[in-house]
Write a protein that holds these residues in place. Structure first.
Motif, mmCIF file in Angstrom:
data_model
loop_
_atom_site.group_PDB
_atom_site.id
_atom_site.type_symbol
_atom_site.label_atom_id
_atom_site.label_comp_id
_atom_site.label_asym_id
_atom_site.label_seq_id
_atom_site.Cartn_x
_atom_site.Cartn_y
_atom_site.Cartn_z
ATOM 1 N N GLY A 130 -10.163 35.922 15.460
ATOM 2 C CA GLY A 130 -8.829 36.583 15.275
ATOM 3 C C GLY A 130 -7.958 35.770 14.356
ATOM 4 N N PHE A 131 -8.381 35.071 13.470
ATOM 5 C CA PHE A 131 -7.703 34.044 12.720
ATOM 6 C C PHE A 131 -7.272 35.165 11.336
ATOM 7 C CE2 PHE A 131 -9.430 30.461 14.627
ATOM 8 C CZ PHE A 131 -8.437 29.650 14.564
ATOM 9 N N GLN A 132 -6.040 35.081 10.825
ATOM 10 C CA GLN A 132 -5.655 35.806 9.754
ATOM 11 C C GLN A 132 -6.451 35.506 8.350
ATOM 12 O OE1 GLN A 132 -3.739 38.657 9.381
ATOM 13 N NE2 GLN A 132 -3.931 38.269 11.675
ATOM 14 N N PRO A 133 -7.015 36.056 7.261
ATOM 15 C CA PRO A 133 -7.883 35.876 6.246
ATOM 16 C C PRO A 133 -7.070 34.600 5.536
ATOM 17 C CG PRO A 133 -7.417 38.135 6.457
ATOM 18 C CD PRO A 133 -6.801 37.560 7.548
ATOM 19 N N ILE A 134 -6.152 34.546 5.403
ATOM 20 C CA ILE A 134 -5.366 33.640 4.515
ATOM 21 C C ILE A 134 -5.510 32.195 5.067
ATOM 22 C CG2 ILE A 134 -3.388 32.746 3.077
ATOM 23 C CD1 ILE A 134 -3.097 35.661 2.315
ATOM 24 N N ILE A 135 -5.141 32.208 6.687
ATOM 25 C CA ILE A 135 -5.289 30.876 7.423
ATOM 26 C C ILE A 135 -6.807 30.474 7.615
ATOM 27 C CG2 ILE A 135 -4.651 30.081 9.607
ATOM 28 C CD1 ILE A 135 -2.175 30.576 7.977
ATOM 29 N N ALA A 136 -7.698 31.359 7.814
ATOM 30 C CA ALA A 136 -9.007 31.086 8.017
ATOM 31 C C ALA A 136 -9.657 30.538 6.562
ATOM 32 C CB ALA A 136 -9.791 32.615 8.296
ATOM 33 N N GLN A 137 -9.332 30.954 5.498
ATOM 34 C CA GLN A 137 -9.763 30.508 4.412
ATOM 35 C C GLN A 137 -9.214 29.062 3.927
ATOM 36 O OE1 GLN A 137 -12.328 31.471 2.562
ATOM 37 N NE2 GLN A 137 -12.184 29.827 1.086
ATOM 38 N N GLY A 138 -7.824 28.862 4.380
ATOM 39 C CA GLY A 138 -7.290 27.683 4.312
ATOM 40 C C GLY A 138 -7.951 26.573 5.252
ATOM 41 N N MET A 139 -8.344 27.110 6.246
ATOM 42 C CA MET A 139 -9.187 26.291 7.199
ATOM 43 C C MET A 139 -10.454 25.547 6.620
ATOM 44 S SD MET A 139 -8.148 27.934 10.809
ATOM 45 C CE MET A 139 -9.299 27.100 11.929
ATOM 46 N N TYR B 236 -20.810 28.775 -1.283
ATOM 47 C CA TYR B 236 -20.224 30.318 -0.985
ATOM 48 C C TYR B 236 -20.671 30.839 0.319
ATOM 49 C CZ TYR B 236 -20.012 35.316 -0.897
ATOM 50 O OH TYR B 236 -19.803 36.418 -0.227
ATOM 51 N N ALA B 237 -22.143 30.556 0.592
ATOM 52 C CA ALA B 237 -22.702 31.063 1.764
ATOM 53 C C ALA B 237 -22.182 30.120 3.091
ATOM 54 C CB ALA B 237 -24.361 30.952 1.937
ATOM 55 N N PHE B 238 -21.891 28.945 2.775
ATOM 56 C CA PHE B 238 -21.092 28.120 3.747
ATOM 57 C C PHE B 238 -19.714 28.753 4.216
ATOM 58 C CE2 PHE B 238 -17.985 24.939 4.859
ATOM 59 C CZ PHE B 238 -18.476 24.747 6.192
ATOM 60 N N ASN B 239 -18.884 28.902 2.958
ATOM 61 C CA ASN B 239 -17.767 29.653 3.129
ATOM 62 C C ASN B 239 -17.749 31.060 3.510
ATOM 63 O OD1 ASN B 239 -15.174 30.633 2.334
ATOM 64 N ND2 ASN B 239 -14.940 29.094 0.919
ATOM 65 N N LEU C 8 -14.515 32.694 11.613
ATOM 66 C CA LEU C 8 -13.132 32.539 12.125
ATOM 67 C C LEU C 8 -12.330 33.992 12.096
ATOM 68 C CD1 LEU C 8 -12.190 29.538 9.892
ATOM 69 C CD2 LEU C 8 -12.339 29.684 12.272
ATOM 70 N N LEU C 9 -12.627 34.820 11.318
ATOM 71 C CA LEU C 9 -12.276 36.103 11.375
ATOM 72 C C LEU C 9 -12.440 36.913 12.633
ATOM 73 C CD1 LEU C 9 -12.797 37.388 7.839
ATOM 74 C CD2 LEU C 9 -10.818 36.755 8.596
ATOM 75 N N SER C 10 -13.651 36.555 13.151
ATOM 76 C CA SER C 10 -13.920 37.258 14.604
ATOM 77 C C SER C 10 -13.327 36.454 15.675
ATOM 78 C CB SER C 10 -15.696 37.092 14.673
ATOM 79 O OG SER C 10 -16.059 35.833 14.800
ATOM 80 N N GLY D 17 -4.799 43.990 -0.889
ATOM 81 C CA GLY D 17 -5.480 45.067 -0.104
ATOM 82 C C GLY D 17 -7.028 45.033 -0.188
ATOM 83 N N LEU D 18 -7.548 43.758 -0.797
ATOM 84 C CA LEU D 18 -8.943 43.741 -0.857
ATOM 85 C C LEU D 18 -9.380 43.128 0.481
ATOM 86 C CD1 LEU D 18 -10.027 42.511 -4.308
ATOM 87 C CD2 LEU D 18 -10.451 44.669 -3.162
ATOM 88 N N PRO D 19 -10.634 43.581 1.125
ATOM 89 C CA PRO D 19 -11.074 42.961 2.232
ATOM 90 C C PRO D 19 -11.289 41.436 1.971
ATOM 91 C CG PRO D 19 -12.292 44.975 1.933
ATOM 92 C CD PRO D 19 -11.361 44.605 0.595
ATOM 93 N N PRO D 20 -11.353 40.602 2.784
ATOM 94 C CA PRO D 20 -11.674 39.165 2.763
ATOM 95 C C PRO D 20 -13.008 38.776 2.238
ATOM 96 C CG PRO D 20 -10.880 39.513 4.946
ATOM 97 C CD PRO D 20 -10.848 41.077 4.444
ATOM 98 N N GLN D 21 -13.842 39.449 2.476
ATOM 99 C CA GLN D 21 -15.340 38.985 1.821
ATOM 100 C C GLN D 21 -15.265 39.383 0.127
ATOM 101 O OE1 GLN D 21 -17.242 36.918 3.379
ATOM 102 N NE2 GLN D 21 -16.985 36.668 5.253
ATOM 103 N N VAL D 22 -14.700 40.507 0.110
ATOM 104 C CA VAL D 22 -14.732 40.891 -1.257
ATOM 105 C C VAL D 22 -13.939 40.131 -2.040
ATOM 106 C CG1 VAL D 22 -13.930 42.807 -2.922
ATOM 107 C CG2 VAL D 22 -15.129 43.312 -0.617
#
Length: 121
Positions: free
Chosen positions: A85-94, A71-74, A81-83, A25-30
């Motif tokens: 429309g990618f889902q957070p887990i998919i975006a982080q994987g990319m 971290y800044a790049f990430n 990627l979130l903007s 339930g944590l937001p992606p950036q947190v």
């Protein structure tokens, strides 16, 4: 080769932690801040000892700064990627592979004294 093996282990740990935190339930950036924060010291120890045979903690401040750049790049890439429309887990994987390449470039320089300001130490 050792960097790649340790990098895969460290990336898998960070990605798993990010995923668990995000699914909890944590937001992606947190989730990203927590997963990066938790990984810095662990990753320093594994990279320094297992990959570059670096002793002590003298290079930890430079390692931390390099990790801050990764971290800044990430974080910026994740937000982009979130903007889109990618889902957070998919975006982080990319982002994992490009972030790992950037980490290799920066961390290998820090742990092998290839930054000019380190020559003074």
């Amino acid at each position: 080769m050792r960097f790649a093996m340790v990098g895969v282990l460290n990336t898998a740990f960070g990605y798993a932690l990010f995923s668990i935190l995000n699914l909890s339930g944590l937001p992606p950036q947190v989730a990203l801040v927590i997963s990066f924060s938790g990984g810095v010291l662990w990753n320093f120890m594994t990279h320094a000892r297992l990959v570059f045979d670096t002793k002590g903690l003298g290079r930890l401040p430079f390692y931390f700064l390099s990790y801050l750049a990764v971290y800044a790049f990430n974080a910026l890439s994740l937000e982009g990627l979130l903007s889109l429309g990618f889902q957070p887990i998919i975006a982080q994987g990319m982002i994992a592979l490009p972030a790992a390449i950037l980490a290799f470039i920066l961390i290998s320089r820090v742990l092998t004294d290839r930054f000019p300001w380190q020559q003074e130490m």
